[in-house]
Design a protein around this motif. Structure first.
Motif, mmCIF file in Angstrom:
data_model
loop_
_atom_site.group_PDB
_atom_site.id
_atom_site.type_symbol
_atom_site.label_atom_id
_atom_site.label_comp_id
_atom_site.label_asym_id
_atom_site.label_seq_id
_atom_site.Cartn_x
_atom_site.Cartn_y
_atom_site.Cartn_z
ATOM 1 N N SER A 64 -21.992 1.782 -3.610
ATOM 2 C CA SER A 64 -21.112 0.539 -3.893
ATOM 3 C C SER A 64 -21.670 0.090 -5.073
ATOM 4 C CB SER A 64 -21.156 -0.265 -2.825
ATOM 5 O OG SER A 64 -22.517 -0.707 -2.486
ATOM 6 N N GLU A 65 -22.949 0.340 -5.570
ATOM 7 C CA GLU A 65 -23.407 -0.280 -6.957
ATOM 8 C C GLU A 65 -23.366 0.716 -8.105
ATOM 9 O OE1 GLU A 65 -27.079 -2.560 -4.414
ATOM 10 O OE2 GLU A 65 -27.532 -0.741 -5.205
ATOM 11 N N HIS A 66 -22.470 1.821 -8.005
ATOM 12 C CA HIS A 66 -22.504 2.604 -9.028
ATOM 13 C C HIS A 66 -21.017 2.858 -9.269
ATOM 14 C CE1 HIS A 66 -26.827 4.063 -9.207
ATOM 15 N NE2 HIS A 66 -26.843 3.553 -8.009
ATOM 16 N N LEU A 67 -20.846 3.056 -10.586
ATOM 17 C CA LEU A 67 -19.559 3.469 -11.055
ATOM 18 C C LEU A 67 -19.075 4.894 -10.741
ATOM 19 C CD1 LEU A 67 -19.279 1.877 -14.802
ATOM 20 C CD2 LEU A 67 -18.447 0.968 -12.639
ATOM 21 N N ALA A 68 -18.000 5.288 -10.361
ATOM 22 C CA ALA A 68 -17.425 6.667 -9.998
ATOM 23 C C ALA A 68 -17.863 7.440 -11.114
ATOM 24 C CB ALA A 68 -15.926 6.623 -9.740
ATOM 25 N N ASP A 69 -17.680 7.217 -12.354
ATOM 26 C CA ASP A 69 -17.802 8.161 -13.335
ATOM 27 C C ASP A 69 -19.532 8.701 -13.314
ATOM 28 O OD1 ASP A 69 -15.315 8.681 -14.226
ATOM 29 O OD2 ASP A 69 -15.441 7.260 -15.924
ATOM 30 N N ASP A 70 -20.413 7.661 -13.168
ATOM 31 C CA ASP A 70 -21.764 7.931 -12.995
ATOM 32 C C ASP A 70 -21.968 8.664 -11.950
ATOM 33 O OD1 ASP A 70 -22.230 6.448 -15.500
ATOM 34 O OD2 ASP A 70 -22.356 4.599 -14.218
ATOM 35 N N LEU A 71 -21.522 8.316 -10.686
ATOM 36 C CA LEU A 71 -21.693 8.924 -9.285
ATOM 37 C C LEU A 71 -21.316 10.541 -9.699
ATOM 38 C CD1 LEU A 71 -20.322 6.379 -6.870
ATOM 39 C CD2 LEU A 71 -22.556 6.995 -7.106
ATOM 40 N N THR A 72 -20.449 10.924 -10.290
ATOM 41 C CA THR A 72 -19.924 12.374 -10.463
ATOM 42 C C THR A 72 -20.954 13.216 -11.451
ATOM 43 O OG1 THR A 72 -18.364 11.780 -12.382
ATOM 44 C CG2 THR A 72 -17.638 11.758 -10.078
ATOM 45 N N THR A 73 -21.873 12.387 -11.799
ATOM 46 C CA THR A 73 -22.783 13.119 -12.714
ATOM 47 C C THR A 73 -24.272 13.399 -11.933
ATOM 48 O OG1 THR A 73 -24.055 11.044 -13.581
ATOM 49 C CG2 THR A 73 -22.171 11.921 -14.740
ATOM 50 N N TYR A 74 -24.316 12.689 -10.614
ATOM 51 C CA TYR A 74 -25.794 12.894 -9.881
ATOM 52 C C TYR A 74 -25.752 14.264 -8.850
ATOM 53 C CZ TYR A 74 -25.630 7.834 -11.015
ATOM 54 O OH TYR A 74 -26.125 6.487 -11.428
ATOM 55 N N ASP A 75 -26.383 14.963 -9.117
ATOM 56 C CA ASP A 75 -26.788 16.229 -8.473
ATOM 57 C C ASP A 75 -27.144 15.957 -7.045
ATOM 58 O OD1 ASP A 75 -27.065 18.682 -7.727
ATOM 59 O OD2 ASP A 75 -28.629 19.024 -9.083
ATOM 60 N N ALA A 76 -26.163 16.189 -6.086
ATOM 61 C CA ALA A 76 -26.268 16.156 -4.602
ATOM 62 C C ALA A 76 -26.764 17.284 -3.824
ATOM 63 C CB ALA A 76 -25.053 15.387 -4.075
ATOM 64 N N ARG A 77 -27.356 17.948 -4.302
ATOM 65 C CA ARG A 77 -28.149 19.164 -3.680
ATOM 66 C C ARG A 77 -29.701 18.991 -3.295
ATOM 67 N NH1 ARG A 77 -29.623 23.624 -8.413
ATOM 68 N NH2 ARG A 77 -29.941 22.063 -9.930
ATOM 69 N N LEU A 78 -30.190 17.857 -3.121
ATOM 70 C CA LEU A 78 -31.434 17.855 -2.814
ATOM 71 C C LEU A 78 -31.624 18.229 -1.349
ATOM 72 C CD1 LEU A 78 -34.065 16.526 -3.886
ATOM 73 C CD2 LEU A 78 -33.439 14.372 -2.553
ATOM 74 N N GLY A 79 -30.792 18.050 -0.439
ATOM 75 C CA GLY A 79 -31.169 18.737 0.911
ATOM 76 C C GLY A 79 -30.832 19.989 1.221
ATOM 77 N N LEU A 80 -30.492 20.979 0.028
ATOM 78 C CA LEU A 80 -30.533 22.410 0.061
ATOM 79 C C LEU A 80 -30.889 22.774 -1.345
ATOM 80 C CD1 LEU A 80 -29.366 23.877 2.431
ATOM 81 C CD2 LEU A 80 -27.360 24.430 1.020
ATOM 82 N N THR A 81 -32.408 22.570 -1.439
ATOM 83 C CA THR A 81 -32.887 22.887 -2.746
ATOM 84 C C THR A 81 -32.907 24.350 -3.405
ATOM 85 O OG1 THR A 81 -35.061 23.129 -1.628
ATOM 86 C CG2 THR A 81 -34.459 20.781 -2.435
ATOM 87 N N HIS A 82 -32.555 25.129 -2.368
ATOM 88 C CA HIS A 82 -32.519 26.702 -2.975
ATOM 89 C C HIS A 82 -31.135 26.933 -3.416
ATOM 90 C CE1 HIS A 82 -30.658 27.033 1.035
ATOM 91 N NE2 HIS A 82 -29.603 27.856 0.608
ATOM 92 N N TRP A 83 -30.306 25.971 -3.558
ATOM 93 C CA TRP A 83 -28.773 26.334 -4.159
ATOM 94 C C TRP A 83 -29.056 26.200 -5.432
ATOM 95 C CZ3 TRP A 83 -24.790 27.726 -1.456
ATOM 96 C CH2 TRP A 83 -23.580 27.849 -2.336
#
Length: 241
Positions: A64-83
């Motif tokens: 809720s503290e980040h703009l949508a355009d910024d959020l869509t640039t954040y890499d969300a694979r930290l929990g599956l690092t081999h990806w």
């Protein structure tokens, strides 16, 4: 026939709640999914489980503290690092555009009355925009969210997410006019399943990852199961979704 829902897309097989995860789910022949939603700073529906960024992106702060355009640039694979590929946080609209699921369970976490209302209305507007009213169920463990949906978006199907038995799940689901009862699998007893079916509820159990457990619950008569491993579920149950 017990149906299969991919949990956060295919959480055990691809980075959870990312476009690639939902596409992977579809490739396994599973055409139903469950996902989680939070509003960005500018009020867009973002697909991510936690209210904060740390676990899946390593970044600080709340969604809720980040703009949508910024959020869509954040890499969300930290929990599956081999990806091998970067897997950004998607907007819900992006998934609606690129993933042709037969049915979506959209889970909304606990929220204040104001935020619950804004989230419910945002879902209603987007679902109407994509003409998916008959293919979406808004689910939540929050009675604040379910009440807002019941009052402000009555055409949207609702589901009560039950993790604990101290609130009688079937009665809560009935109170808020739900069509789905989304049960922690440990709460799924034959007696409770029978009561839910007598109340006209679709019983969807989570999170079911072991093949033998999948077969036992299917034999018990659950309507659907939610799994991190859609490919495993397809093999275990002997058919596609």
């Amino acid at each position: 026939m017990t149906l299969i829902y991919g949990h956060r897309g295919a959480r055990g097989e691809a980075p959870e709640n990312t476009l690639i995860s939902f596409q992977h789910c579809l490739k396994q022949g599973v055409n139903r999914c469950e996902l989680d939603l939070h509003l960005s700073l500018d009020g867009e529906l973002m697909v991510i489980h936690d209210p904060t960024l740390r676990r899946t992106t390593g970044r600080r702060g709340k969604i809720s503290e980040h703009l949508a355009d910024d959020l869509t640039t954040y890499d969300a694979r930290l929990g599956l690092t081999h990806w091998p590929e970067q897997s950004p946080i998607p907007r819900l609209a992006e998934l609606f555009e690129h993933c042709d699921f037969e049915h979506w369970q959209l889970e909304v976490k606990s929220a204040s009355k104001k935020r619950a209302l804004h989230t419910v209305l945002a879902i209603q507007n987007l679902v109407q925009q994509f003409n998916l009213v008959d293919r979406v169920t808004l689910t939540s463990s929050s009675r604040t969210v379910l009440k807002a949906a019941q009052q402000q978006a009555p055409r949207l199907s609702r589901g009560f997410v039950a993790e604990y038995s101290w609130l009688e799940p079937v009665k809560v689901a009935q109170r808020y006019g739900c069509e789905f009862l989304v049960l922690n699998w440990k709460l799924c007893t034959p007696a409770r399943l029978k009561r839910a079916h007598q109340a006209g509820l679709h019983v969807s159990v989570w999170t079911v990852n072991e093949p033998e457990q999948m077969r036992q619950l299917a034999h018990m008569g659950v309507d659907s199961l939610i799994t991190d491993y859609p490919s495993k579920a397809v093999l275990a149950l002997g058919f596609t979704a």
